[in-house]
Design a protein around this motif. Structure first.
Motif, short mmCIF file in Angstrom:
data_model
loop_
_atom_site.label_atom_id
_atom_site.label_comp_id
_atom_site.label_asym_id
_atom_site.label_seq_id
_atom_site.Cartn_x
_atom_site.Cartn_y
_atom_site.Cartn_z
N ILE A 109 0.77 -1.22 0.11
CA ILE A 109 -0.08 0.01 -0.08
C ILE A 109 0.86 1.24 -0.13
CG2 ILE A 109 -1.53 1.54 1.55
CD1 ILE A 109 -2.48 -1.92 2.24
N VAL A 110 0.48 2.27 -0.81
CA VAL A 110 1.34 3.32 -1.04
C VAL A 110 0.68 4.58 -0.74
CG1 VAL A 110 3.22 4.55 -2.39
CG2 VAL A 110 2.98 1.97 -2.70
N CYS A 111 1.14 5.45 -0.06
CA CYS A 111 0.37 6.66 0.06
C CYS A 111 1.37 7.84 0.57
CB CYS A 111 -0.78 6.76 1.17
SG CYS A 111 -1.81 8.23 1.11
N GLY A 112 1.21 8.95 -0.20
CA GLY A 112 2.12 10.04 0.14
C GLY A 112 2.16 11.03 -1.01
N PRO A 113 3.09 11.95 -1.03
CA PRO A 113 3.27 13.02 -2.25
C PRO A 113 3.43 12.31 -3.46
CG PRO A 113 5.11 13.34 -0.48
CD PRO A 113 4.26 12.13 -0.12
N PRO A 114 3.15 12.68 -4.58
CA PRO A 114 3.19 12.18 -5.83
C PRO A 114 4.52 11.58 -6.26
CG PRO A 114 1.95 13.82 -6.32
CD PRO A 114 2.29 14.24 -4.65
N MET A 148 -11.06 13.89 -12.72
CA MET A 148 -10.77 12.86 -13.84
C MET A 148 -9.32 12.80 -13.91
SD MET A 148 -14.15 12.79 -16.01
CE MET A 148 -13.74 11.13 -16.05
N MET A 149 -9.16 11.39 -13.83
CA MET A 149 -7.78 10.76 -14.50
C MET A 149 -8.00 9.97 -15.26
SD MET A 149 -5.25 8.88 -11.62
CE MET A 149 -6.40 7.37 -11.32
N GLY A 150 -7.91 10.17 -16.69
CA GLY A 150 -8.23 9.31 -17.80
C GLY A 150 -9.73 8.97 -17.37
N LYS A 151 -9.98 7.94 -17.59
CA LYS A 151 -11.62 7.51 -17.58
C LYS A 151 -12.16 7.24 -16.22
CE LYS A 151 -10.53 2.37 -17.47
NZ LYS A 151 -10.78 1.26 -18.07
N TYR A 152 -11.22 7.53 -15.22
CA TYR A 152 -11.63 7.33 -13.89
C TYR A 152 -12.15 8.66 -13.11
CZ TYR A 152 -9.91 2.78 -13.94
OH TYR A 152 -9.50 1.30 -14.22
N TYR A 153 -13.20 8.76 -12.34
CA TYR A 153 -13.61 9.84 -11.39
C TYR A 153 -12.98 9.18 -10.10
CZ TYR A 153 -17.44 11.48 -14.38
OH TYR A 153 -18.30 11.87 -15.52
N PRO A 178 -3.47 8.83 -17.90
CA PRO A 178 -2.65 9.70 -18.21
C PRO A 178 -2.30 10.48 -16.92
CG PRO A 178 -4.65 10.67 -19.11
CD PRO A 178 -5.00 9.09 -18.70
N ASP A 179 -1.25 11.09 -16.67
CA ASP A 179 -0.88 11.95 -15.50
C ASP A 179 -1.08 11.30 -14.17
OD1 ASP A 179 0.02 13.87 -17.59
OD2 ASP A 179 -2.03 14.96 -17.49
N ILE A 180 -0.82 10.09 -14.03
CA ILE A 180 -1.23 9.44 -12.70
C ILE A 180 -0.31 10.00 -11.54
CG2 ILE A 180 -2.35 7.56 -13.62
CD1 ILE A 180 0.03 5.92 -12.86
N TRP A 181 0.94 10.34 -12.07
CA TRP A 181 1.80 11.16 -10.70
C TRP A 181 1.79 12.49 -10.73
CZ3 TRP A 181 1.97 6.57 -8.63
CH2 TRP A 181 2.50 5.52 -9.31
N LEU A 182 1.13 13.36 -11.36
CA LEU A 182 0.82 14.68 -11.06
C LEU A 182 0.16 15.01 -10.15
CD1 LEU A 182 0.71 15.99 -14.71
CD2 LEU A 182 2.97 15.91 -13.30
#
Ligand SMILES: Cc1cc2nc3c(=O)[nH]c(=O)nc-3n(C[C@H](O)[C@H](O)[C@H](O)COP(=O)(O)OP(=O)(O)OC[C@H]3O[C@@H](n4cnc5c(N)ncnc54)[C@H](O)[C@@H]3O)c2cc1C
Ligand code: FES
Length: 274
Positions: free
Chosen positions: A204-209, A248-253, A270-274
Motif C-alpha cells: 500500500i502506498v500513500c504520500g506525495p506524488p 478525472m484521471m483518464g477514464k476514472y473519477y 494519463p498524468d497519474i503521478w501529477l
C-alpha cells in the motif's frame, strides 16, 4: 453512503481538540452532530462556513462512529483557515465518499505499507483497522518517511504501534539530525531492510506524488504484481460525487472510482503521478 439525504448538505461537527503534529501539519478531533460511519480510505469533504471545502481522508479508526479525526497539511486557502480552528468551533462534514481499502482482500497476507509525509493520515486509519483484526494478517510492516525528524507525525501512535504483535515499524528521514537514530534517506531505502514474502503480500502506498511514483517503481522492481499494489490517489476535487469532473484521471473519477486504486487499474491513465 452519504450521511444525509441531501448529499450536498454538510452535517455539523464540533472541533474537540487540535493536535500540533509538525510545523505544517495539525490533527483535528471532530465530534459530529450524529454518529458518522466511514470505511478506511474513504474521504470526507470538510467545510468552513464562508471559505469553502476540501477533501480529507479521516486518520482515525473507522470503528469509532462518535468522532472523526482529520490530519491537515497547510497547503493553501482552505487548509490555512482549518489550521486556525480552535476547540469549540464548528465545521461542516459531507460524505463519506469514494472507494477505500479492500481490507478483506488482505486477509491471510503480509501487508507492507509505504507512507510519506501527510500520506500517513489514511494509513493511520488503515492501521487502526488492521490492528482491530490483527489475527487475520500474517504481519504488517509500516515504512514511513518524512523530510526531517520534526516532520514525523503521530509520534505517540508510532510508539504504541511498535508494541503491537505482528506489526513492524521502520522510519526514515531525508535529512537526519543528532536526535535521530533510525534510517536516513528517501523512504524507499526502508524496503531494502525488510523481510517479506512477496508472493503472499500486498503493498500500500500513500504520500506525495513523487514518493508514490518511486515507491511503486521500486515495488514493481522487487516483484510485486501490479494487482497487489494499492495506491491512494489525490486529485483536485469539488463535488466528490462523480458530477463535476474536476477529479478525472483518464477514464476514472477519482472521487467515485477511487481514491484507492490498484496500480494495474490506473497504470495506463494519463498524468497519474501529477
Ligand atoms: C481524496 C483526497 C484525500 C485527501 N486527504 C488529505 C488529508 O488527509 N490531509 C491533507 O492534508 N490533505 C489531504 N488531501 C489534499 C487536500 O485536499 C488539499 O491539500 C486541499 O484541498 C488544499 O486546499 P487549499 O484550499 O488549502 O489549497 P488551494 O489554495 O486550493 O491550493 C494550494 C495548492 O495545493 C494544490 N492543491 C489543491 N488541492 C489539491 C489536491 N487535492 N491535491 C494536491 N494538490 C492540491 C493547488 O494546486 C495549489 O498548488 C486530500 C485530497 C484528496 C483528493
Ligand atoms: S470531484 Fe466532482 S466529479 Fe469527482
Amino acid at each position: 453512503m452519504p450521511s444525509d439525504t441531501n448529499i450536498y448538505k454538510p452535517i455539523k461537527a464540533k472541533v474537540e481538540r487540535v493536535i500540533d503534529e509538525s510545523p505544517l501539519i495539525k490533527s483535528f478531533v471532530l465530534v459530529p452532530e450524529h454518529d458518522f460511519s466511514f470505511k478506511t480510505g474513504e474521504f470526507i469533504e470538510l467545510s468552513i462556513n464562508g471559505y469553502g471545502e476540501a477533501p480529507f481522508t479521516p486518520s482515525s479508526s473507522p470503528l469509532d462512529k462518535k468522532k472523526i479525526e482529520v490530519t491537515v497539511m497547510k497547503a493553501g486557502y482552505v487548509t490555512e483557515k482549518i489550521h486556525a480552528l480552535k476547540p469549540g468551533e464548528v465545521v461542516g462534514v459531507r460524505g463519506p465518499f469514494g472507494r477505500g481499502y479492500p481490507v478483506d482482500k488482505f486477509y491471510g497476507k503480509e501487508v507492507v505499507i509505504l507512507g510519506g509525509g501527510c500520506g500517513f493520515a489514511p494509513i493511520r486509519s488503515l492501521l487502526y483497522n488492521l490492528i482491530a483484526e490483527k489475527e487475520k494478517f500474517e504481519k504488517v510492516i509500516l515504512c514511513y518517511g518524512s523530510k526531517t525528524p520534526e516532520d514525523c507525525i503521530y509520534k505517540p501512535f508510532v510508539n504504541e504501534l511498535r508494541k503491537v504483535e505482528r506489526f513492524e515499524v521502520y522510519r526514515s528521514v531525508d535529512k537526519a539530525d543528532g536526535s535521530w537514530n533510525e534510517r536516513e534517506g528517501v523512504v524507499t531505502v526502508l524496503l531494502d531492510d525488510i523481510n517479506m514474502n512477496i508472493s503472499n503480500s500486498v503493498a500500500i502506498v500513500c504520500g506525495p506524488p513523487v514518493m508514490m511514483k518511486y515507491g511503486t517503481l521500486k515495488l514493481l522492481e522487487m516483484g510485486y504484481p501490479e494487482t497487489d499494489i494499492y495506491l491512494s490517489m489525490e486529485k483536485n476535487m469539488s463535488c466528490g460525487l462523480g458530477k463535476c469532473g474536476h477529479c478525472m484521471m483518464g477514464k476514472y473519477y477519482v472521487c467515485k472510482d477511487g481514491p484507492v486504486f490498484t496500480f494495474d487499474e490506473i497504470k495506463d491513465q494519463p498524468d497519474i503521478w501529477l
